[in-house]
Design an enzyme around this catalytic site. Sequence first.
Site, short mmCIF file in Angstrom:
data_model
loop_
_atom_site.label_atom_id
_atom_site.label_comp_id
_atom_site.label_asym_id
_atom_site.label_seq_id
_atom_site.Cartn_x
_atom_site.Cartn_y
_atom_site.Cartn_z
N ASN A 7 1.02 -1.37 -0.08
CA ASN A 7 0.18 -0.12 0.01
C ASN A 7 1.58 1.41 0.52
O ASN A 7 1.47 1.55 1.02
CB ASN A 7 -1.01 0.13 0.95
N LYS A 14 2.93 0.71 3.37
CA LYS A 14 2.27 -0.08 4.02
C LYS A 14 2.17 -1.50 3.39
O LYS A 14 1.80 -1.49 2.58
CB LYS A 14 1.45 -0.19 4.32
N ARG A 91 -2.17 -1.71 -3.72
CA ARG A 91 -3.88 -0.81 -3.48
C ARG A 91 -3.08 -0.09 -4.40
O ARG A 91 -2.14 1.08 -4.58
CB ARG A 91 -4.14 -0.12 -1.78
N HIS A 180 -12.29 4.13 -0.11
CA HIS A 180 -12.69 3.18 1.02
C HIS A 180 -13.14 1.55 -0.10
O HIS A 180 -13.58 1.22 0.71
CB HIS A 180 -13.30 3.58 2.00
N HIS A 208 -17.01 3.66 7.17
CA HIS A 208 -15.93 3.69 7.26
C HIS A 208 -15.41 5.30 8.04
O HIS A 208 -15.27 6.05 7.29
CB HIS A 208 -14.97 3.39 6.16
N LEU A 209 -15.17 4.98 9.30
CA LEU A 209 -14.62 6.00 9.67
C LEU A 209 -13.04 6.23 10.43
O LEU A 209 -13.14 5.11 11.76
CB LEU A 209 -15.40 6.80 11.31
N ARG A 241 -10.46 17.32 6.55
CA ARG A 241 -11.25 17.91 5.28
C ARG A 241 -12.84 18.04 5.76
O ARG A 241 -13.21 16.90 6.74
CB ARG A 241 -12.06 16.54 4.75
N ASP A 283 -6.84 14.63 16.20
CA ASP A 283 -7.48 12.64 17.10
C ASP A 283 -8.30 13.19 17.91
O ASP A 283 -8.46 13.30 19.00
CB ASP A 283 -5.71 12.86 17.89
N ARG A 285 -9.04 10.72 19.54
CA ARG A 285 -9.09 10.83 21.85
C ARG A 285 -8.78 12.23 22.32
O ARG A 285 -8.41 12.72 23.59
CB ARG A 285 -8.18 9.12 22.12
N GLU A 380 -7.63 -3.89 4.71
CA GLU A 380 -7.59 -3.39 3.55
C GLU A 380 -5.99 -4.64 2.94
O GLU A 380 -6.60 -5.04 2.13
CB GLU A 380 -6.88 -2.15 3.36
#
Lengths: 406, 135
Positions: A7, A14, A91, A180, A208-209, A241, A283, A285, A380
């Site tokens: 990827n 990756k 990918r 995605h 897909h979040l 975005r 982020d 969290r 993926e």
Amino acid sequence: MKILVLNCGSSSIKFGVFQSPNEIRMVEGMVDRIGSPRSCLTFHKAGFEKREKRVLANNHEQAIEMILKELLDPKERILREISEIDAIGHRVVHGGELFSKSVCINESVFQKIKDCASLAPLHNPSNIQGIQASLWQIPFARQVAVFDTAFHQTMEPQAFLYALPYQWYEEDKIRRYGFHGTSHRYVAQQASRIFRIPIEELKLITCHLGNGASITAIANGRSVDTSMGFTPLEGLVMGTRCGDIDPAIPIHILRTKKMSVNQLDWALNKNSGFYGITGGDNDLRIIEQKAKKGSRQHQLALEMFSRRVKKYIGAYAAVMGGLDGVVFTGGIGENSPTIRKMICENLDFLGIELHPDFNQENRICISRKNTAVFVIPTDEERAIAQEVIHVLEYEMQINYKAEVIE
Amino acid sequence: MKKKILMIDDDHDFVNALKIVLENVGYQCFEQYSTAGGIDIYLQVSPHLIILDVMLEDIASGFRLANDLRILENKIKKPHVPILMVSNVDSITELDFKARVGVDIPVDDFVNKPVEKKLLIGKVQDLIRNGRAVV
């Protein structure tokens, strides 16, 4: 069969090695900061601790060389020689209208992927570099391209066309493509397995979040609508975005703020979303922590995000004329009970009600009413490995039939 | 006796053009449009040179066939037949090949399409005479 999955992004690769049958993951990892003196290779062999090391990777070819060096390390026992790699799955972000499924790469496919680079100038060139570098490093392996956009090529024109001058579509292929796709397809198939009902008989919405986020309506096993559009900028509120906005806003900004086109592009893609609303955090969290501590702006970001997803769920249920299940996946979808709760609030008219304990525990099935709600980790790289096997098996069948006819 | 050249490429126009050029300068040409049957025709014809496309059925089919030919040569103790690889992909260049020819990639020289006639004939002559590219 051993399959290498790559990827390739603009500054990172990756990778994963999978062994069939059952696409068992042998190892996964990443080389990041390609082109910088601080390139780092992460290597995680199944059942062992993850390890990191600094590597020299000035370009994608060197990065793949580093990856292969680790895979061939006798201590790791992943590969004894390069020729053990039977196939490589790449990918590829954008396949345009040229590719509605994964394909074995030949000269014509390679050229078409290059032709699609104008639609994804930030992504496809890196994917092409990965394919070319693989040809030199692993010269005997078949290579398969798996496209983010392919799954969404089943959308009908009323879903993929914009209400713009029609010739913009005819001449410049301006339309909704969606992204995605590999992830949406993968988690929908997993949901079908959990349901024990063929995917062709289900109406699903897959969310897909992650830092990038998109939502897809899947009916009869096909994508019928999706939130990302001509580019990944459209749709949901994302990490940086903006997602959906009035299309007149960029025109107004260009006229009134003396911003260049590139500056505006950057603002919408890198300075908006969670980052723009909170003033610097993307982020989730950290955003959740600050919201809990009383930051109104951070709470607002969470509410805006959840509301947008909720709107799409309602819209897509209407488009499909029903709903059997909702799937949450991606970094946020898999790991934030708070966000899932906010999204699913007041959706009991669609048969959606979350079991509070199951949701909090991030269980796979978190619903309490008729409409199933699942939390399914996306994978993926594994999905790409499955696609590679599917393509090569199909090709073997075609070749066998050709031989039989002859 | 005329030297024999085996051309393996799915581009019919290129193969036809090559055939005209090379037969005009005294070679005997044989053509194959896929890798399937490549080994069989190699055994039938016993060429002095093989001109092989990089990407036929898939991106690596040319390299795989070249590798299979080398393995066969070793097995049946046939002398090394030089292989000139050709590519229609403009981003795959001679520079990419230089470091790898004979090392990672079992071929002897490389040329991009479209190929200039004089350059092609020069490479063919060098390879048949010397068995490898003249550096």
